[in-house]
Write a protein that holds these residues in place. Structure first.
Motif, PDB file in Angstrom:
ATOM      1  N   LEU A  11      -7.520 -30.903 -30.744  1.00 44.27           N
ATOM      2  CA  LEU A  11      -8.968 -31.340 -31.347  1.00 44.27           C
ATOM      3  C   LEU A  11      -8.598 -31.995 -32.615  1.00 44.27           C
ATOM      4  O   LEU A  11      -8.196 -31.665 -33.723  1.00 44.27           O
ATOM      5  N   GLY A  12      -9.045 -33.315 -32.295  1.00 43.57           N
ATOM      6  CA  GLY A  12      -8.787 -34.284 -33.304  1.00 43.57           C
ATOM      7  C   GLY A  12     -10.137 -34.658 -34.093  1.00 43.57           C
ATOM      8  O   GLY A  12     -10.330 -35.873 -34.806  1.00 43.57           O
ATOM      9  N   CYS A  13     -10.867 -33.714 -34.468  1.00 44.71           N
ATOM     10  CA  CYS A  13     -12.160 -33.864 -35.349  1.00 44.71           C
ATOM     11  C   CYS A  13     -12.398 -32.390 -35.834  1.00 44.71           C
ATOM     12  O   CYS A  13     -12.190 -31.607 -35.188  1.00 44.71           O
ATOM     13  N   LYS A  49     -26.869 -27.956 -32.214  1.00 46.85           N
ATOM     14  CA  LYS A  49     -26.753 -27.778 -30.553  1.00 46.85           C
ATOM     15  C   LYS A  49     -25.512 -27.434 -29.968  1.00 46.85           C
ATOM     16  O   LYS A  49     -25.163 -28.149 -29.001  1.00 46.85           O
ATOM     17  N   MET A  50     -24.530 -26.707 -30.613  1.00 45.14           N
ATOM     18  CA  MET A  50     -23.272 -26.354 -30.236  1.00 45.14           C
ATOM     19  C   MET A  50     -23.343 -26.015 -28.907  1.00 45.14           C
ATOM     20  O   MET A  50     -22.463 -26.083 -27.927  1.00 45.14           O
ATOM     21  N   TYR A  84     -15.741 -25.822 -33.912  1.00 44.79           N
ATOM     22  CA  TYR A  84     -16.859 -25.080 -33.732  1.00 44.79           C
ATOM     23  C   TYR A  84     -17.236 -25.045 -32.122  1.00 44.79           C
ATOM     24  O   TYR A  84     -18.250 -24.307 -31.591  1.00 44.79           O
ATOM     25  N   LEU A  85     -16.642 -25.975 -31.130  1.00 46.11           N
ATOM     26  CA  LEU A  85     -16.910 -25.945 -29.953  1.00 46.11           C
ATOM     27  C   LEU A  85     -15.959 -25.201 -29.089  1.00 46.11           C
ATOM     28  O   LEU A  85     -16.005 -24.902 -27.939  1.00 46.11           O
ATOM     29  N   ILE A  86     -14.817 -24.492 -29.732  1.00 38.36           N
ATOM     30  CA  ILE A  86     -13.837 -23.806 -29.084  1.00 38.36           C
ATOM     31  C   ILE A  86     -14.449 -22.727 -27.864  1.00 38.36           C
ATOM     32  O   ILE A  86     -14.092 -22.803 -26.679  1.00 38.36           O
ATOM     33  N   ILE A 104      -5.222 -24.594 -27.151  1.00 40.40           N
ATOM     34  CA  ILE A 104      -5.946 -25.443 -28.211  1.00 40.40           C
ATOM     35  C   ILE A 104      -5.458 -25.456 -29.416  1.00 40.40           C
ATOM     36  O   ILE A 104      -5.401 -24.331 -30.195  1.00 40.40           O
ATOM     37  N   ILE A 105      -5.081 -26.855 -30.039  1.00 37.91           N
ATOM     38  CA  ILE A 105      -4.672 -26.876 -31.267  1.00 37.91           C
ATOM     39  C   ILE A 105      -5.605 -27.628 -32.212  1.00 37.91           C
ATOM     40  O   ILE A 105      -6.285 -28.650 -32.024  1.00 37.91           O
TER      41      ILE A 105
END
Length: 259
Positions: free
Chosen positions: A181-183, A154-155, A188-190, A203-204
């Protein structure tokens, strides 16, 4: 240990495939085995003891398959269990931690945001990293519910958009110029994240750095695969394989397995 043996990769589900893609792109000549422990996702809500236990279980499954190196493609598992894994098993381990360093070193607003799981943000390893950059304001946000939605495919759901708005808007208002992004699920949410945050915020994630470190460790241990035999990329999940197949873009070599 033979250089033709596979690289083992595990995560609390499908998120670590973002790391697998980077490794496969950099090291196309390597065999890989990927474990998606989706049945136990997310690790971020579990105790340190539970995370260590699951990480040991995954490691042993990969070692049984003859893996020459283990990539812990999960921030929560790395920050909570990698010390114990390295002490217990005689195999090189590659961990993954939130990329605070490049963000903290390059920020111009002296404010960065980090979106991660509770297990990562509460870990000793993460807090030590934060202490190193006390000159930078770090806004931490637990991504409650994000991993579950990604695991369900459900992205782009309304629920996902609502959660991302809730988590990211305060960071934007606080004037961050880097979002870490620490996960491993979060890359996949970028596309959705980019719709919410201004263009100037960078974003890194850690994927490319992990792939480079994997190559470096393989070279150091003379374990790079130089064989011309056909390579195998095998994926196991202990849940429904539908979302994993969609995210990879192929269904060959994706297997459902109890573990």
């Amino acid at each position: 240990m033979s250089s033709t043996n596979p690289i083992g990769i595990f995560d609390s589900g499908i998120g670590g495939t973002s790391i697998w893609k980077e490794i496969h792109q950099l090291l196309p000549n390597e065999n890989t085995i990927y474990l998606a422990d989706s049945k136990n996702a997310p690790y971020g809500q579990k105790t340190k003891e539970e995370i260590i236990q699951l990480s040991c279980k995954n490691t042993e499954l990969l070692l049984e398959q003859g893996c020459k190196i283990i990539v812990v493609a999960c921030n929560t598992a790395t920050t909570n269990a990698i010390k114990e894994l390295r002490a217990k098993y005689n195999v090189p381990f590659i961990g993954i931690e939130p990329a605070i360093k490049p963000a903290a070193n390059q920020t111009e607003t002296e404010t960065i945001g980090i979106l991660a799981t509770k297990g990562t943000l509460n870990s000793e390893l993460f807090n030590k990293a934060v202490e190193t950059y006390s000159n930078v304001k770090i806004i931490e946000q637990i991504g409650f519910g994000l991993v579950q939605l990604i695991e369900e495919g459900k992205m782009e759901s309304e629920e996902m958009t609502g959660l991302l708005n809730e988590y990211l808007k305060p960071m934007v208002e606080a004037n961050i110029d880097y979002l870490v992004l620490g996960c491993t699920h979060y890359p996949y949410l970028i596309p959705q994240i980019k719709k919410i945050i201004p263009e100037h915020i960078k974003i890194i994630d850690s994927g490319a750095a992990v792939a480079k470190q994997t190559k470096k460790v393989l070279e150091k241990n003379n374990l790079l695969n130089l064989s011309e035999e056909k390579k195998k990329q095998i994926f196991y999940t202990n849940s429904d394989s539908k979302v994993l197949k969609e995210i990879l873009g192929f269904s060959n070599d994706v297997f459902e397995k109890e573990f």
